[in-house]
Design a protein around this motif. Sequence first.
Motif, PDB file in Angstrom:
ATOM      1  N   TRP A 126      -5.463   8.150  -9.574  1.00 15.85           N
ATOM      2  CA  TRP A 126      -5.697   8.702  -8.077  1.00 15.85           C
ATOM      3  C   TRP A 126      -7.382   8.792  -7.925  1.00 15.85           C
ATOM      4  CZ3 TRP A 126      -1.952   8.957  -4.316  1.00 15.85           C
ATOM      5  CH2 TRP A 126      -2.248   8.226  -3.034  1.00 15.85           C
ATOM      6  N   LYS A 140       0.487  16.404  -0.462  1.00 16.69           N
ATOM      7  CA  LYS A 140       1.232  14.920  -0.222  1.00 16.69           C
ATOM      8  C   LYS A 140       2.532  15.382  -0.616  1.00 16.69           C
ATOM      9  CE  LYS A 140       0.076  12.693   3.346  1.00 16.69           C
ATOM     10  NZ  LYS A 140      -0.887  11.546   3.364  1.00 16.69           N
ATOM     11  N   LEU A 192      -6.800  -1.031   6.622  1.00 14.44           N
ATOM     12  CA  LEU A 192      -5.931  -2.684   6.882  1.00 14.44           C
ATOM     13  C   LEU A 192      -5.392  -2.725   8.111  1.00 14.44           C
ATOM     14  CD1 LEU A 192      -2.400  -1.815   5.343  1.00 14.44           C
ATOM     15  CD2 LEU A 192      -4.174  -3.772   4.706  1.00 14.44           C
ATOM     16  N   GLN A 210      -9.467  10.484   0.865  1.00 17.88           N
ATOM     17  CA  GLN A 210      -9.161   9.871  -0.226  1.00 17.88           C
ATOM     18  C   GLN A 210      -7.682   8.689   0.062  1.00 17.88           C
ATOM     19  OE1 GLN A 210     -10.992  13.433  -3.609  1.00 17.88           O
ATOM     20  NE2 GLN A 210     -11.746  11.492  -3.918  1.00 17.88           N
ATOM     21  N   LEU A 237      -9.421  16.103  -3.659  1.00 20.65           N
ATOM     22  CA  LEU A 237      -8.581  15.155  -4.093  1.00 20.65           C
ATOM     23  C   LEU A 237      -7.312  16.311  -4.667  1.00 20.65           C
ATOM     24  CD1 LEU A 237      -7.893  12.089  -5.051  1.00 20.65           C
ATOM     25  CD2 LEU A 237      -8.585  13.183  -7.761  1.00 20.65           C
ATOM     26  N   ALA A 289      -7.631  15.856   5.137  1.00 22.70           N
ATOM     27  CA  ALA A 289      -7.268  15.814   3.918  1.00 22.70           C
ATOM     28  C   ALA A 289      -6.969  13.982   3.451  1.00 22.70           C
ATOM     29  CB  ALA A 289      -5.814  16.173   4.978  1.00 22.70           C
ATOM     30  N   GLU A 319       4.621   6.566   5.968  1.00 23.11           N
ATOM     31  CA  GLU A 319       3.696   6.972   6.722  1.00 23.11           C
ATOM     32  C   GLU A 319       2.162   5.495   6.363  1.00 23.11           C
ATOM     33  OE1 GLU A 319       1.189   9.761   3.922  1.00 23.11           O
ATOM     34  OE2 GLU A 319       0.414   8.814   2.728  1.00 23.11           O
ATOM     35  N   LYS A 320       2.589   4.594   5.804  1.00 28.27           N
ATOM     36  CA  LYS A 320       1.615   3.750   5.462  1.00 28.27           C
ATOM     37  C   LYS A 320       1.980   2.808   7.131  1.00 28.27           C
ATOM     38  CE  LYS A 320      -1.311   4.362   2.665  1.00 28.27           C
ATOM     39  NZ  LYS A 320      -1.196   5.051   2.216  1.00 28.27           N
ATOM     40  N   THR A 377      -6.433  17.655  -2.654  1.00 28.49           N
ATOM     41  CA  THR A 377      -5.941  18.158  -0.897  1.00 28.49           C
ATOM     42  C   THR A 377      -4.611  16.989  -1.249  1.00 28.49           C
ATOM     43  OG1 THR A 377      -7.196  16.672  -0.156  1.00 28.49           O
ATOM     44  CG2 THR A 377      -7.103  18.700   0.133  1.00 28.49           C
ATOM     45  N   ILE A 378      -4.955  15.952  -1.607  1.00 26.40           N
ATOM     46  CA  ILE A 378      -3.732  14.855  -1.778  1.00 26.40           C
ATOM     47  C   ILE A 378      -2.537  15.083  -2.291  1.00 26.40           C
ATOM     48  CG2 ILE A 378      -3.506  12.460  -3.051  1.00 26.40           C
ATOM     49  CD1 ILE A 378      -5.258  11.660  -0.907  1.00 26.40           C
ATOM     50  N   ASP A 386      -3.536  -0.932  -8.602  1.00 32.50           N
ATOM     51  CA  ASP A 386      -2.532  -0.101  -8.194  1.00 32.50           C
ATOM     52  C   ASP A 386      -1.734  -0.688  -9.087  1.00 32.50           C
ATOM     53  OD1 ASP A 386      -4.420   0.912  -5.602  1.00 32.50           O
ATOM     54  OD2 ASP A 386      -3.900  -0.465  -4.242  1.00 32.50           O
ATOM     55  N   TYR A 446       2.526  10.121  -5.215  1.00 35.93           N
ATOM     56  CA  TYR A 446       2.605  11.187  -4.689  1.00 35.93           C
ATOM     57  C   TYR A 446       4.656  11.519  -5.356  1.00 35.93           C
ATOM     58  CZ  TYR A 446       0.622   9.611  -0.242  1.00 35.93           C
ATOM     59  OH  TYR A 446      -0.373   9.539   0.154  1.00 35.93           O
ATOM     60  N   GLU A 477       0.714  -0.986   0.208  1.00 34.91           N
ATOM     61  CA  GLU A 477      -0.225   0.081  -0.180  1.00 34.91           C
ATOM     62  C   GLU A 477       0.777   1.611   0.343  1.00 34.91           C
ATOM     63  OE1 GLU A 477      -3.217   0.676   0.087  1.00 34.91           O
ATOM     64  OE2 GLU A 477      -3.937  -1.698  -0.169  1.00 34.91           O
ATOM     65  N   SER A 521      -4.510   2.771   4.969  1.00 33.84           N
ATOM     66  CA  SER A 521      -3.770   2.045   5.509  1.00 33.84           C
ATOM     67  C   SER A 521      -5.122   2.366   7.137  1.00 33.84           C
ATOM     68  CB  SER A 521      -2.910   3.139   6.944  1.00 33.84           C
ATOM     69  OG  SER A 521      -2.987   4.638   6.466  1.00 33.84           O
TER      70      SER A 521
END
Lengths: 318, 438
Positions: free
Chosen positions: A231, A247, B217, B210, A241, B207, A274-275, A243-244, A165, A36, A28, B214
Amino acid sequence: MDLLFKVFIDPFLQMGAMPDLLVQTLWEGLVSGVLYALIALGFVLIFKASGVFNFAQGIMVVFAGLTLVGLHEKGVPAWLAVLLTLGVMLALAVAVERVVLRPLVNQPDIILFMATFGLTYVLIGIGEFIFGGEPKQMITEELGLPRGAIDVAMLGGRVTFQKIDIAAAVIASIMIAALAVFFQYTRIGRALRAVADSHKAALSVGISLNQIWAIVWFAAGIVALITGIMWGARSDVSFALQTIALKALPVLILGGFTSIPGAIVGGLIIGIGEKLAEFYWGPLVGGGIENWIAYVIALGFLMVRPQGLFGDKIIERI
Amino acid sequence: MLRQLTLTALAAAGFASLAAPAVAQDTVYVPLLTYRTGPFAGSGIHIANGMRDYLEMLNQRDGGIGGAKIIIEECETGYDTKKGVECYESTKGKNPVLYNPYSTGITLQLIPKAAVDKVPILSMAYGLSASADGTNFPWVFNPPVTYWDGASVFIRHVLQAEGGNLKGKTIGLIHLDAPFGKEPIPVLEALAKEYGFNLKLYPVPAAQMQNQGSVWLSIRRDRVDWIYNQGWGAMNPTAVKEAVKNGFPIDKLVGVWWAGGDDDARAGEAGAKGYKTLNFHNTGAQFPVMQDILKHVFDKNLSQAKREQVGENLYNRGVYNSMLIAEAIRTAQRLTGKKAVNGADVRRGLEALNITEARLKEMGMEGFAAPVKVTCTDHNGHNKVFVSQWDGTKYVKASDWIEPLKNIVRPLIEEAAKEYVSKDAGWPKRTEACDAPA
């Protein structure tokens, strides 16, 4: 003592106890990281050419995605809609160069930065006027993008790979490689690097600043369209979107504002970091840390390398 | 010369018509704080359309409410609390009869202003759950149910599905990390103690709406049995998609009524069939009231919605909301004998609101919603809720009307209201008289 255990020991015990979930989390993170990196690349291209942090990159992602879906809704076949959207992004690039950038040549960078703020709100307004504020579904099937998932039994559990993905990771990687090659080995790429080093020196050897700016804004538009498709297929195409796209900021802090490899490596570090942080350490503070932990990671790297991982070290004569 | 004379005559006639005594029409000014732009527009547009169209239908069909034309003015908030307060400040001088903040964040900011400006707040099934206590919040109304009622109905639904025993089960709350999203937490914590289930919280920052990979998960890791979704805007379609993607049993994902947009479920495509949401009104355009909207608003091109959106869940939600507004104004007119009522009158109207089955039938809403009764002490009613389920193309009623767990919710509300008031030393004691129910 209990807190130390929860912070320094327990997450690693969890990784060992459920390795399939660790692989899933890494996957992920990798997919997010590649996306990103793609967004960050749009910022890097424009920053290299004009020294401007393009705040409008996020809305360009939304605008490109909405244009594609909007054209398809009007009955335009999917791949023709892609071509027409590229035409719209080219027109946008030329318009930005003529209307926004050219009159502001030789103005301080902060003025150009503020101009991209203005551009953001203009694009939001135009987008909402033309397409409305409702979210739209990406035309995944019509574009021939794969759907469904591949479940792989491994490490005593299962890991699910969404086909979209996998496609996103592959397409984004090809896109990044193509842009890197284009700007590294072609005449235009060399011209871009010359402009990035010095506007005046580039002009003195006959490089057209206006042409380069239009090209990089168009390249950023292509990146925006690919990002919007990928995305948008994972969630949907809406104004949320944009705001993504922000990142990309910690990615740029980490990788440096002028480095294409920096954007790639930075994107992967932020995506995976981050994940992992949200999944293993998030529960300690009630979750929801993904939003800011990316900046903590970036700042951590900055303490060691203030110019970013791949950023140019600026030495000025005083 | 002739031309000059003609112009002079026309000018004189025009002047005379201006000087003639005008018959002022009675009006009621209803500001609608809506959002058709921004990250939450996907939900906000449908509700804004439903709200506006119902009021417009009353203007077109009946000439307004009780002889008073409705002046409808939308103010765009973008679901942003600051903009919402700006909308309030810029419209409060126009004699509004009530405010619909359409955001829990904005509602929380307006609550202290309501008693001062003498304009009631109608936060229909949203806002501060504790404001259901009319004794402490005489100017705030949140019928027909609170978020706490909704959470208790969700637990009752789970209890029914699990054979009455939740011991050892894990129930998750995925919620927008904002005041709205956090509202059901206290009651879910109380119910977790009562029924012995394990409660897990999954906040989603705005933020990250979308980008929920995680979070889902974590839901997989925690082996969550049921999920309650307190989401809004772009969070909902992403949550449905992620649930499908992660193989979470879709009929065990239940949204609060705001997570029940048709677009929310459509996003999950075929895998979303079976997704559930709580509801307090029906879907569909078959009700006479909807037919009147089509005839008096759509046929005259007075709506911003697409014709096929009439009957969708969030459009009907907007219609229901405006029905409450109109009935509060009508009740205020009956109580005061005035056509052009003001905010203080409509506060009385809201407090005496009693929408019976017979009244619903008169309004063309038989079978659309359940009766609603508000009292001076209970500004909510804690009415029944049912579960809707996505059948692949639309939401259908999938349960009987379920009574909230009032014995648990109401004491919590009264306690929370007292706590809210105790934190503000200057909070005014209720002095408003109580009218007899309508």
